[in-house]
Design an enzyme around this catalytic site. Structure first.
Site, PDB file in Angstrom:
ATOM      1  N   HIS A 380       0.825  -1.214   0.000  1.00  0.00           N
ATOM      2  CA  HIS A 380       0.000   0.000   0.000  1.00  0.00           C
ATOM      3  C   HIS A 380       0.850   1.251   0.000  1.00  0.00           C
ATOM      4  CE1 HIS A 380      -0.081   1.362   4.353  1.00  0.00           C
ATOM      5  NE2 HIS A 380       0.326   0.139   4.553  1.00  0.00           N
ATOM      6  N   GLU A 427      -5.199   1.534   2.829  1.00  0.00           N
ATOM      7  CA  GLU A 427      -5.003   0.299   3.590  1.00  0.00           C
ATOM      8  C   GLU A 427      -5.142   0.574   5.076  1.00  0.00           C
ATOM      9  OE1 GLU A 427      -2.528  -2.625   5.944  1.00  0.00           O
ATOM     10  OE2 GLU A 427      -2.438  -0.454   5.812  1.00  0.00           O
ATOM     11  N   GLU A 428      -4.594   1.715   5.486  1.00  0.00           N
ATOM     12  CA  GLU A 428      -4.546   2.016   6.918  1.00  0.00           C
ATOM     13  C   GLU A 428      -5.931   2.107   7.547  1.00  0.00           C
ATOM     14  OE1 GLU A 428      -2.084   1.639   8.564  1.00  0.00           O
ATOM     15  OE2 GLU A 428      -0.255   2.267   7.550  1.00  0.00           O
ATOM     16  N   ASP A 456       4.247  -5.075   3.207  1.00  0.00           N
ATOM     17  CA  ASP A 456       3.694  -3.858   3.777  1.00  0.00           C
ATOM     18  C   ASP A 456       4.873  -3.001   4.205  1.00  0.00           C
ATOM     19  OD1 ASP A 456       2.495  -1.947   5.341  1.00  0.00           O
ATOM     20  OD2 ASP A 456       0.942  -3.284   6.073  1.00  0.00           O
TER      21      ASP A 456
END
Ligand code: NAG
Ligand code: NAG
Ligand code: NAG
Length: 657
Positions: A380, A427-428, A456
């Protein structure tokens, strides 16, 4: 990515949604997410539909060796990518993150890779108003806690520090909670049980928890279940600050500074919460906020993260019984007591939820012999702050892999299967970019994806950690040996499970300076990650017979069932369906390995993970409810997983019944 020391998110949905409906073949996903804590985390997810073995005759290994050669790799260009990507804070939905997306896309294009941006329109939340006040007793005037992360003298990012999103929990409930402070350790179920046994009533109180051990969303959910009206989570110096005492912190040392705050999501689902199961395309159907709340994936009480400095201020206001030794802080910390009170907290949080454009960048190198089989590399791009470790160390490696693949193409290499390079957004917030994309392309992906390789946080210090679905264990171990010299450690599998801290995780201090000084000064660990990531991808893309070893899978499953035995002893639950289905899987796997004549499992590694989240959850529940119904549902879960394993066996054998 999420967490240190090894917390984190029980939901990672790439091709599967884990718990409660996850098929057993996604169980490692859960493990991957635990490893989001980690430093180098390579999560490998395999689609279930890989029941085919294809043969042809091209020899690609020369190119694979070339891929690793020093003339192909460049720590300089990785460093340049990272520097460019992390110039500004770039939370999902921000202009800076759109700029970063444009950079990733133009870089891929400059390597002659077909690339495009796939946008989605997703619900994200941002903080509007936050405050925490603390009164020493109900009779005193409150003081306001400082929620600001401070820059330091000579901070090269001082001029853009104002762009850092104020510290908050994404998808936190808006509201005010006023109540006596109570200390709940890591906020785990067992911590609340311990409090109950001690006679400390959390109901109606504001809980002070410390980060670590479990996913922050669960810290809040557990608080709610125990009756807390709000949760404040602090970064304990013991866990993130070098232990306390005289330890220094960033920029002098790698540790979290006194005002550093771990931001993060408290959403427990995966994907846009307003579009569960379908893609967030323009004008699509959305469920209401009330329906989202009913899903159980968003907390129903407000929460905020705070620094260790503020955490200690609150701690000093808590009286009552002294907490056990293992609940205490590090050297120099105040004595931790349980409360409740006499300190009174007023936690106020107001967030806004906005439908925001997010952008996945997708690059494609088409396969020649099997263009409709995909090997997907994912990472991401969005970051809570600058994101030097999380996630852009991974993004920089992705671009390095892309550049080397272009160099290989120039030498005449063409992949057998299609390689996709995916740079996810949001993503977070809860794996939103990847999940929406999978939801949009579900049918295609289910039948075409051979493997998904996620990185990641590529680098955040010495050591290396990888996780994978077990049928890839052997491949990764071999690749790691070939790559060698990982993270300065050995190249054996032990290097994979080294665990090291990443103290500035999700704080304002996760920037290029930190990486350059402490994370990976010469960018050689980044280079090692690009080596391994690309090599595994090349093998999966090029080898005629897919390099899977399902025996590892069967052994891993068997070990997990053995672990379950302890959990259900003394009940009349039977694990026989699981043992039987795994025995069949083992047989089928051995048969395939013999056919491939590549069968050489040397050792089997204990990941110490929870492999059957569905069964585990049911046991957990049954243990607390202890009703016939709840134990019945444990047996049901066991049957369900056993049936899925049997299906996998049929698939391996290529049998239709
Ligand atoms: C805890 O406190 C709540 C009210 O704040 C009360 O309703 C509940 O009965 C208490 N529980 C115990 C076990 O004392
Ligand atoms: C709690 O804090 C908020 C925000 O500062 C304030 O509006 C509210 O009046 C406070 N509540 C109490 C009971 O003090
Ligand atoms: C790349 O590695 C070499 C040593 O192999 C080192 O001298 C150089 O400084 C590194 N470059 C960067 C940008 O770290």
């Amino acid at each position: 990515m999420e967490g240190v020391p090894k917390p984190e998110k029980p939901t990672e949905s790439f091709f599967f949604k884990p718990q409660p409906e996850n098929p057993p073949f996604s169980y490692k996903l859960r493990l991957c997410t635990m490893f989001r804590a980690a430093i180098v985390s390579i999560a490998v997810v395999i689609a279930t539909s890989i029941c085919f073995l294809l043969f042809s005759g091209t020899q690609k290994s020369i190119y694979h060796t070339l891929y690793l050669s020093s003339s192909f790799s460049s720590n300089e260009s990785i460093s340049n990518h990272l520097y460019t990507l992390t110039k500004r804070p770039h939370v999902a939905g921000s202009a800076a993150n759109a700029e970063a997306a444009a950079y990733v896309m133009s870089t891929l294009k400059s390597y002659n890779i077909r690339a495009y941006i796939r946008p989605y329109y997703t619900a994200l939340t941002y903080p509007v108003r936050r405050s925490i006040t603390l009164a020493p007793t109900i009779h005193d005037a409150p003081i306001e806690l400082d929620l600001k992360q401070e820059i330091y003298e000579g901070d090269p990012y001082a001029d853009v520090a104002g762009e850092v999103t104020p510290t908050f929990h994404a998808f936190a409930k808006s509201g005010t909670a006023v109540g006596l402070a109570v200390y709940v350790n890591y906020g785990r179920v067992e911590d609340y049980s311990a409090l109950r046994e001690t006679g400390v009533n959390v109901s109606g109180r504001v809980a002070l928890a410390r980060y670590g051990k479990i996913y922050r969303g669960d810290i809040v959910q557990n608080g709610y279940a125990a009756g807390a009206i709000g949760v404040i989570i602090f970064t304990d110096r013991k866990d993130f600050g070098g232990g306390g005492g005289d330890a220094k912190w960033f920029p002098d040392e790698k540790w979290m500074p006194p005002t550093g705050v771990q931001v993060g999501s408290v959403y427990s689902g995966a994907g846009d919460p307003t579009t569960p199961g379908w893609a967030s395309t323009e004008g699509c159907e959305r469920i209401t906020d009330e329906e989202v709340e009913k899903s159980g994936d968003v907390p129903l009480i407000p929460s905020l993260p705070v620094s260790w400095k503020s955490g200690e201020v609150v701690m000093k206001s808590i009286g009552g019984m002294v907490a056990n030794e293992d609940w205490q802080g590090g050297e120099g910390a105040p004595v931790y007591r349980l409360g409740p009170g006499p300190g009174v907290l007023n936690l106020t949080y107001e967030g806004k939820q906005v439908i925001t454009t997010i952008e996945n960048v997708i690059g494609i190198i088409e396969g020649v012999e099997e263009p409709d089989r995909y090997v997907i590399l994912g990472n991401h791009r969005d970051a809570w702050t600058f994101g030097a470790a999380d996630p852009n160390s991974g993004t920089a490696c992705l671009l390095e892999v892309a550049e080397r693949l272009q160099k290989l193409q120039k030498k005449g290499w063409k992949p057998r299967r299609t390689i996709m390079l995916c740079n996810w957004d949001a993503e977070e917030y809860g794996l939103i970019g990847s999940t929406e994309w999978v939801e949009e392309n579900r049918q295609m992906l289910a039948s075409r994806v051979v493997a998904y390789l996620n990185v990641d946080v590529a680098v955040s210090g010495a050591g290396f950690e990888a996780s994978s679905t077990p049928q890839l264990d052997e491949l990764i171990i071999q690749a790691a040996k070939q790559v060698g010299r990982l993270g300065g450690g050995g190249s054996d599998h032990a290097a994979f499970v080294q665990h090291i801290g990443y103290p500035v995780y999700h704080s304002m201090y996760d920037d290029f300076t930190w990486m350059k000084k402490f994370g990976d000064p010469l960018f050689q660990r980044h280079t090692a990650v690009a080596n391994l990531w690309g090599l595994v991808a090349l093998k999966l893309a090029d080898e005629e017979i897919l390099p899977f070893n399902y025996l590892f899978y069967a052994l891993e499953l068997q070990k997990s069932v053995e672990d379950l035995q302890g959990d259900i002893s003394g009940t009349d639950i039977t694990l026989a369906p699981l043992f039987n289905s795994i025995a069949e899987l083992k047989k089928a796997a051995i048969e395939i390995n013999n056919k491939k004549k590549v069968y050489a499992p040397s050792k089997y590694d204990d990941y110490g993970s929870r492999s059957f989240p569905g069964i585990d959850d049911a046991i957990e529940k049954a243990k607390s409810l202890n009703t016939a119904d709840s134990w019945h549902s444990v047996q049901h879960q066991i049957w369900r997983v056993a049936r899925a394993i049997t299906q996998a066996t049929l698939c391996l054998k290529g049998e239709i019944k």
